[in-house]
Scaffold this active site. Sequence first.
Site, PDB file in Angstrom:
ATOM      1  N   ARG A 137       8.116  47.408   9.525  1.00 55.19           N
ATOM      2  CA  ARG A 137       8.721  46.515   9.808  1.00 55.19           C
ATOM      3  C   ARG A 137       8.878  46.184  11.168  1.00 55.19           C
ATOM      4  NH1 ARG A 137      12.896  44.890   7.082  1.00 55.19           N
ATOM      5  NH2 ARG A 137      13.736  46.600   6.602  1.00 55.19           N
ATOM      6  N   THR A 138       8.986  45.159  11.884  1.00 56.56           N
ATOM      7  CA  THR A 138       9.609  45.171  13.019  1.00 56.56           C
ATOM      8  C   THR A 138      10.977  44.620  12.696  1.00 56.56           C
ATOM      9  OG1 THR A 138       7.611  44.217  14.135  1.00 56.56           O
ATOM     10  CG2 THR A 138       9.792  43.593  15.397  1.00 56.56           C
ATOM     11  N   LEU A 139      12.040  45.397  13.386  1.00 53.51           N
ATOM     12  CA  LEU A 139      13.360  45.420  12.805  1.00 53.51           C
ATOM     13  C   LEU A 139      13.968  44.710  14.042  1.00 53.51           C
ATOM     14  CD1 LEU A 139      14.162  48.780  11.173  1.00 53.51           C
ATOM     15  CD2 LEU A 139      14.026  46.579  10.137  1.00 53.51           C
ATOM     16  N   ASN A 185       8.815  40.663   7.821  1.00 54.49           N
ATOM     17  CA  ASN A 185       8.086  41.409   9.026  1.00 54.49           C
ATOM     18  C   ASN A 185       7.613  40.729  10.063  1.00 54.49           C
ATOM     19  OD1 ASN A 185       6.748  43.488  10.349  1.00 54.49           O
ATOM     20  ND2 ASN A 185       5.063  43.787   8.911  1.00 54.49           N
TER      21      ASN A 185
END
Lengths: 273, 246
Positions: free
Chosen positions: B23-25, B127
């Site tokens: 996931r894009t954190l 995400n």
Amino acid sequence: MSRFEESAPARGGFSYDLCKRNEMLMQKGLKPSSYLKTGTTIVGLVFQDGVILGADTRATEGPIVADKNCEKIHYMAPNIYCCGAGTAADTEAVTDMVSSQLKLHRFHTGRESRVVTALTLLKSHLFSYQGHVSAALVLGGVDVTGPHLHTIYPHGSTDTLPFATMGSGSLAAMAIFESKYREGLTRDEGVKLVAEAICSGIFNDLGSGSNVDVCVITKGKREYLRNYMLPNPRTYVSEKGYSFSKKTEVLLTKITPLRELVEVIEGGDAMEE
Amino acid sequence: MMNLADSAPATNNMLGSEADSQRTLYPYVTGTSVIGIKYKDGLLFAADMGGSYGSTLRYKSVERLKSVGKHSVIGASGEISDFQEIMRYLDELILFDNMWDDGNSLGPKEVHNYLTRVMYNRRNKFNPLWNSLVLGGIKNGKKYLGTVSMIGVHYEDDHVATGFGNHLARPILRDEWHENLTYEEGVKLLEKCMRVLLYRDRSAVNKLQIAKITEEGFTVSEPYSLKTSWDFNAFKNPTLDAEGSW
């Protein structure tokens, strides 16, 4: 021998006694005070003959407007005024305090106050409180050395600028200044630009609103233009007011007693308790 | 003997196990503000060409304004790799639309809606595509300009901006935008906003592109820089009359 570590008399400088306790509180979840840009737009501008200060008039308590027409341009000296953003109590108290100190200083020296004096008094006070006194100020005035404009941040740092904005509406006001400011503005052009910048804050920032206050300071003269512009008038006011005229008609009058009359017989037995 | 330790997973991780977590954190390479306005003949967009890697200005030739199909332009701020992914989605969308070969083509309103759905659904799965997008275009004489954020907030207006542009450019546009701006007036207005952003946004670079879309089609200018003025007398010697202060 261990008694020496305990209560040593304060000899100036920082006291680190509370550091351990602060660390303990942070570990327990206390968040340190962060810099808050609270609801306000304040600006200052240097023009050819002096300094112009501007401010909006909305005081907020979270999401609620507490005061629709408060005064954010504070008096420091006859030739020095100060706009304040941040916690209202802090800006009021700190400008009042320095204003008194300046007056005593004027008595002591017999001279007109200088802007750098106010600047130094304010910044040393704010620095010693390490940012806990949440006052962000735009200080402007004209003294023997000329016109001056400074910004003072809650932690005690200062800037000397030709134009400045502070508060939550500072970006909206700065956008106007950056695109339209030039050197050598006349009084009318300066006042117009300041009013435009405050209006930009009022209409584009939720924390600012209501009216525009302006203060023009020149050599030997100051004009405090309270409510220079009122761009948010109350448009819909009912002419009828809120008194409701009597239009009721009596149809029937009936009196129903709520309690039955009890006959007291003389010489009878006392009532059961 | 049955090994009880294997019988049930120890963690109840609702967001998926860490092993396959992609996931894009947080964003890594980011672009700053984009501004879009409607004008007489169509729409104008401005964006600088900077790709910041945290506090470093790492890439200085990032094209953040792209055309979408025949009628639309997209501008993106935020994570550059996610913008490149969005361009792949849009290219596929336009390709499938062209394959129908029915004489119809997706207009800006449709592309905006598609992007909104994509952004919102990604956000629901925790995400997100870490971008704020400006989407505009003109089809059959009707101009359309909208924006979508990384969580799916979307709206349309006569002038839109992302990021810092909302705080610094929108106030100027609200004052000075009007219908029937000519091309020159529109470019001048965009340059005014980009100049303020250059002065006051730390991630701005002095290399920008202006994109235009009209019924005739899409054009994007060659990169150029803005003239800035740093020569106020007060900046040359700020503490001239205030000795000792800073």
